[in-house]
Design an enzyme around this catalytic site. Structure first.
Site, PDB file in Angstrom:
ATOM      1  N   HIS A 104      13.176  -7.781 -32.922  1.00  0.00           N
ATOM      2  CA  HIS A 104      13.578  -7.125 -31.675  1.00  0.00           C
ATOM      3  C   HIS A 104      14.904  -7.733 -31.224  1.00  0.00           C
ATOM      4  O   HIS A 104      15.868  -7.017 -30.990  1.00  0.00           O
ATOM      5  CB  HIS A 104      12.495  -7.321 -30.617  1.00  0.00           C
ATOM      6  N   HIS A 112      21.109  -2.419 -27.478  1.00  0.00           N
ATOM      7  CA  HIS A 112      19.681  -2.233 -27.229  1.00  0.00           C
ATOM      8  C   HIS A 112      19.471  -0.781 -26.800  1.00  0.00           C
ATOM      9  O   HIS A 112      19.835  -0.396 -25.690  1.00  0.00           O
ATOM     10  CB  HIS A 112      19.234  -3.199 -26.134  1.00  0.00           C
ATOM     11  N   CYS A 164      10.698  -1.204 -23.935  1.00  0.00           N
ATOM     12  CA  CYS A 164      11.437  -1.368 -25.188  1.00  0.00           C
ATOM     13  C   CYS A 164      10.582  -1.097 -26.412  1.00  0.00           C
ATOM     14  O   CYS A 164      11.113  -0.852 -27.496  1.00  0.00           O
ATOM     15  CB  CYS A 164      11.999  -2.783 -25.281  1.00  0.00           C
TER      16      CYS A 164
END
Length: 449
Positions: free
Chosen positions: A352, A392, A217
């Site tokens: 995040h 995401h 990520c």
């Protein structure tokens, strides 16, 4: 001198002496074919999460509400990029290679072209000292059809053992093969993630470094860290950097559903008391970086300035998936020590914040510790996450958040985060410097600017 390790302050002072300017930005994200539309969607609180489009794949083939159902996903929604026109001749690509070229490579060319144009460097300027570093994960969609095609010995064995003759079995196998793209000379480069940066460098005639980084990520931010180093150390004069992830295939849904990390409610609500997981998205986001003194000399438009970068790993912990606040604290402290100013002076944090309970708790714990140190002020720093709107985007997630924050700074607007009805009381947000900003507001500093 050999054996003499430089002091960390000496290394960090390089970025303080040579800050990095963001002079161009471009993107394709769910519901937004370009940068302008992306920002408009953010400001107007548009939720770009949709059902899986029918032209992507058949959700009924893979959906089951039971998270334990084998080979099924319990999520039916996600963030999908819109249709984008691509002219292969513009980039000097033969149309006959498109079938065996992953869409991530093609979209990367479009966004890289646009980021150069956004900065005004699309008219034949020397590019011999321009590089490209991109965050890219393992999910290139051509892997699946190319590897699936190689399963034909298994298919034939099953068919023969089911009572069909050799000839009948072979005939069926050949028909199944036609459902997948063929192996030919362009298949290998067409499916590789590392060719994404290579194709950008090749087609845009860049002479600097080109590579991709897979840091899960954090891939796009790891790529950005490398780009900053290239500039600070004088190896390049400009760097295209960001992240690319175009894989919302059934394979990717199964990856996250079987972790399990997907939201059963099928919406993303970071930091909310009702958050229960992530939704996955696609996206490509890039920025063009240049040393600040060079950007000022050349009268470039400057969206934002990078003054500090922090990196860390969690070290040994209870599992490979489990986030560790101490590791994140380490990265934050390094970033602000690098930048040379205190976290308490910050007005906006783009987190995040994926929407998972454990992930959001670990991240906020780290933020609260670092930003609350020697800081008695409460609820004055806006915090949020664009994942509430686009999901995401995996390897492109850092780029999506970075671009959002840079646009907020440029336009002097505190952007909203949607789907947050009440912050999770376990976070203790009201006793921290943070509040979740849920509506667009002017970003006015204490001096009135």
């Amino acid at each position: 001198m050999p054996g003499v390790k430089p002091e960390i302050g000496e290394i960090q002072s390089l970025l303080q002496k040579h800050p990095i300017a963001v002079i161009g930005m471009a993107s394709v994200f769910p519901g937004a074919a370009n940068l302008s539309q992306y920002w408009e969607n953010i400001l107007h609180e548009i939720d770009s999460i949709t059902a899986v489009p029918e032209d992507r794949w058949k959700i009924n083939d893979y959906y089951d509400p039971d998270p334990g159902a084998p080979d099924k996903t319990y999520s039916r929604v996600g963030g999908f990029i819109p249709e984008i026109d691509f002219d292969p001749m513009e980039f000097g690509l033969p149309p006959n290679i498109l079938e065996v070229t992953d869409v991530s490579q093609l979209l990367a060319l479009i966004v890289a072209r646009d980021v150069m144009a956004d900065a005004g460097y699309n008219n034949g300027q020397d590019r011999s000292r321009v590089g490209v570093t991109l965050g890219v994960g393992g999910g290139q969609k051509l892997y699946l059809p190319l590897t699936s095609r190689l399963q034909y010995p298994v298919w034939k064995e099953v068919l023969v053992k089911s009572g069909l003759s050799e000839d009948e079995s072979q005939s069926i196998v050949e028909k199944i093969k036609k459902a997948y793209i063929p192996w030919e000379e362009n298949s290998f480069p067409g499916m590789l993630g590392n060719v994404i940066a290579g194709r950008v460098a090749n087609r845009l005639d860049l002479g600097g470094v080109n590579c991709v980084l897979d840091a899960a990520c954090g891939g796009s931010l790891a790529a950005m860290k490398m780009a900053v180093s290239e500039l600070v150390e004088g190896r390049s004069d400009m760097m295209i950097t960001g992240g690319v992830d175009t894989d919302n295939s059934p394979f990717m849904y199964l990856c996250f559903a079987k972790t399990p990390a997907m939201s059963k409610k099928e919406y993303c609500s970071p930091f909310d008391e009702g958050s229960d997981g992530i939704l996955i998205g696609e996206g490509v986001g890039m920025v063009l970086l240049k040393r600040l003194e060079d950007a000022q000399r050349d009268k470039d438009r400057i969206y934002a300035v990078i003054k500090g970068v922090g990196t860390s790993s969690d070290g040994r912990f209870k599992s490979i998936y489990a986030p560790r606040p101490e590791g994140q604290e380490r990265a934050l402290k390094r970033a602000y020590r690098d930048a040379g100013f205190a976290p308490s002076t910050v007005g906006l944090v783009e987190a995040h914040a994926t929407g998972t309970v454990a992930g959001d708790m670990a991240e906020f714990t780290a933020l609260k510790t670092v930003f609350g140190e020697d800081n008695p002020q409460k609820e004055y720093i806006a915090i949020g996450s664009v994942k509430s709107q686009i999901g995401h985007t995996k390897s492109a997630a850092g780029a999506a958040g970075f671009i959002k924050a840079a646009l907020a700074l440029h336009h002097k607007v505190l952007p909203p985060t949607i789907n947050v009805k009440k912050p999770n009381p376990k976070l203790g947000m009201d006793e921290s410097p943070f509040y979740v900003n849920t509506t667009a507001r002017p970003w006015v500093l204490s001096n009135g600017t």
